[in-house]
Design a protein around this motif. Sequence first.
Motif, PDB file in Angstrom:
ATOM      1  N   ASN A  56       0.900  -1.266  -0.099  1.00  0.00           N
ATOM      2  CA  ASN A  56       0.005  -0.076  -0.218  1.00  0.00           C
ATOM      3  C   ASN A  56       0.908   1.256  -0.072  1.00  0.00           C
ATOM      4  OD1 ASN A  56      -2.598  -1.488   0.397  1.00  0.00           O
ATOM      5  ND2 ASN A  56      -1.526  -2.037   2.440  1.00  0.00           N
ATOM      6  N   MET A  61       1.089   5.735  -0.609  1.00  0.00           N
ATOM      7  CA  MET A  61       0.379   6.965  -0.559  1.00  0.00           C
ATOM      8  C   MET A  61       1.547   7.893  -1.605  1.00  0.00           C
ATOM      9  SD  MET A  61       1.498   8.734   2.890  1.00  0.00           S
ATOM     10  CE  MET A  61       1.517  10.389   2.494  1.00  0.00           C
ATOM     11  N   PHE A 100       1.355   3.443   5.889  1.00  0.00           N
ATOM     12  CA  PHE A 100       1.577   2.966   4.356  1.00  0.00           C
ATOM     13  C   PHE A 100       2.823   2.114   4.431  1.00  0.00           C
ATOM     14  CE2 PHE A 100      -1.276   6.209   3.896  1.00  0.00           C
ATOM     15  CZ  PHE A 100      -2.444   6.077   2.869  1.00  0.00           C
ATOM     16  N   ASP A 101       3.195   1.335   3.235  1.00  0.00           N
ATOM     17  CA  ASP A 101       4.370   0.596   3.254  1.00  0.00           C
ATOM     18  C   ASP A 101       5.153   1.549   2.339  1.00  0.00           C
ATOM     19  OD1 ASP A 101       3.172  -2.003   4.103  1.00  0.00           O
ATOM     20  OD2 ASP A 101       2.214  -1.904   2.186  1.00  0.00           O
ATOM     21  N   VAL A 153       2.262  -2.945  -6.565  1.00  0.00           N
ATOM     22  CA  VAL A 153       1.821  -1.787  -5.439  1.00  0.00           C
ATOM     23  C   VAL A 153       0.128  -2.278  -5.691  1.00  0.00           C
ATOM     24  CG1 VAL A 153       0.975   0.545  -5.088  1.00  0.00           C
ATOM     25  CG2 VAL A 153       3.232   0.150  -5.975  1.00  0.00           C
ATOM     26  N   ARG A 154      -0.681  -2.569  -4.581  1.00  0.00           N
ATOM     27  CA  ARG A 154      -1.948  -2.818  -4.722  1.00  0.00           C
ATOM     28  C   ARG A 154      -2.846  -1.564  -4.340  1.00  0.00           C
ATOM     29  NH1 ARG A 154      -1.442  -6.685   0.497  1.00  0.00           N
ATOM     30  NH2 ARG A 154      -2.003  -5.248   2.120  1.00  0.00           N
ATOM     31  N   SER A 155      -2.378  -0.589  -3.800  1.00  0.00           N
ATOM     32  CA  SER A 155      -3.416   0.625  -3.467  1.00  0.00           C
ATOM     33  C   SER A 155      -2.420   1.828  -3.562  1.00  0.00           C
ATOM     34  CB  SER A 155      -4.079   0.439  -2.270  1.00  0.00           C
ATOM     35  OG  SER A 155      -3.545   0.670  -1.145  1.00  0.00           O
ATOM     36  N   VAL A 156      -2.933   2.874  -3.823  1.00  0.00           N
ATOM     37  CA  VAL A 156      -2.290   4.214  -3.666  1.00  0.00           C
ATOM     38  C   VAL A 156      -3.433   5.366  -3.045  1.00  0.00           C
ATOM     39  CG1 VAL A 156      -1.389   6.315  -5.180  1.00  0.00           C
ATOM     40  CG2 VAL A 156      -0.898   3.661  -5.964  1.00  0.00           C
ATOM     41  N   ASP A 157      -2.871   5.929  -2.111  1.00  0.00           N
ATOM     42  CA  ASP A 157      -3.720   6.780  -1.390  1.00  0.00           C
ATOM     43  C   ASP A 157      -5.180   6.199  -1.146  1.00  0.00           C
ATOM     44  OD1 ASP A 157      -1.888   8.787  -1.758  1.00  0.00           O
ATOM     45  OD2 ASP A 157      -2.923   9.712  -3.467  1.00  0.00           O
ATOM     46  N   ARG A 158      -4.933   4.683  -0.639  1.00  0.00           N
ATOM     47  CA  ARG A 158      -6.240   3.993  -0.253  1.00  0.00           C
ATOM     48  C   ARG A 158      -7.188   3.731  -1.460  1.00  0.00           C
ATOM     49  NH1 ARG A 158      -5.001   3.925   5.080  1.00  0.00           N
ATOM     50  NH2 ARG A 158      -4.705   5.858   5.946  1.00  0.00           N
ATOM     51  N   GLN A 201      -7.799   1.459  -4.492  1.00  0.00           N
ATOM     52  CA  GLN A 201      -7.243  -0.059  -4.954  1.00  0.00           C
ATOM     53  C   GLN A 201      -6.610   0.178  -6.526  1.00  0.00           C
ATOM     54  OE1 GLN A 201     -10.037  -3.425  -4.084  1.00  0.00           O
ATOM     55  NE2 GLN A 201      -9.839  -3.791  -6.194  1.00  0.00           N
ATOM     56  N   GLY A 234      -6.669  -4.906  -6.624  1.00  0.00           N
ATOM     57  CA  GLY A 234      -6.153  -4.964  -5.360  1.00  0.00           C
ATOM     58  C   GLY A 234      -5.031  -5.953  -5.208  1.00  0.00           C
TER      59      GLY A 234
END
Length: 320
Positions: free
Chosen positions: A138, A140, A177-178, A262-267, A269, A273
């Motif tokens: 995840n 951001m 976030f990671d 990357v499975r999400s950016v800024d929450r 999906q 996902g």
Amino acid sequence: MKTTNWIWQSGNWVAWDDAKVHVSTHALHYGSSAFEGLRAYSTPEGPAVLCLKSHIDRLFHSAKIARMEVPYTPEEITQVTLDVVRRNQLQSCYIRPLVFRGTGAFGLEGRGNPTEVVVFAIEWGRYLGAEGIEKGINAMVSSWRRMAQDTMPALAKIGGQYINSQFIAMEARDNGFDEGLCLDTNGYVSEGSGENIFLVIDGIIYTPALSSSILGGITRRCVFELADVLGYEIKEMMIPREMLYIADEIFLTGTAAEITPVRSVDRIQVGKGERGPITKRIQDHFFGITSGKMPDRFGWLTPVYVENVANDLVRSFDGR
Ligand code: PMP
């Protein structure tokens, strides 16, 4: 940190605990260093260093940009990089060559100090987690921008510049976030705190160009080579932030991060996902080659214990 026994410090092999610098060392105060990160992978033929020549070339380019004279040749640093794996009897590891301004002349400008060089290795697993490689991480978009073109040389791997990366990484971790991604000063996608970024939309792969304040990643170049033979088109271009939100797949590349989805950016999906099919295919080939299970069709690997191959590589540095 999983330390090792021997460190090469400006011409000598010293025990890990004895590799010290003085507190007045210029680099400690002003970030005046150039460095590399390489990985050696375990293969059936023994450990092999990935993209050795490209990393040593980039180290010397970074030092040149930073106006630091390296008191060793690329051939010597290449040999030491292989020796550090041998001497510590490592099968797989992360290798850190570091060139820095030492001590002697106090003051900001720094060129009066001698340049010192160290090379050490540590055992290091998956930088963004073993799960991240398969399931994705995840991310951001950071509130910190990558440095403007006329402030710092993003193409050089210079120590002090990593304060920018640290802000990006710290902000991401503090917010759960990671990893953090950053935009360039024009607001276009640049890269991760320590990784380059690729997006997949409708089967086409997009990545920011070198002009978007990115480091010219060596893993990034591996992906270009793989994409070419696997039949994917890569477009290097300015990438608007919102492309991150509509991408089918996103992955990050770096020596430490390897190839991480990357499975999400800024929450929001990314795609389904999970790791996407093109990311997986590129990963399979990347890890296939680095593990020695697939033929090294691009000549990425330098076997640590095959003396003549290493010597050929050393000789291939022309004129420097
Ligand atoms: N960008 C930055 C800022 C980095 O620190 C790194 C890691 N060296 C990368 C990209 C990826 O570069 P490479 O694939 O050569 O490790």
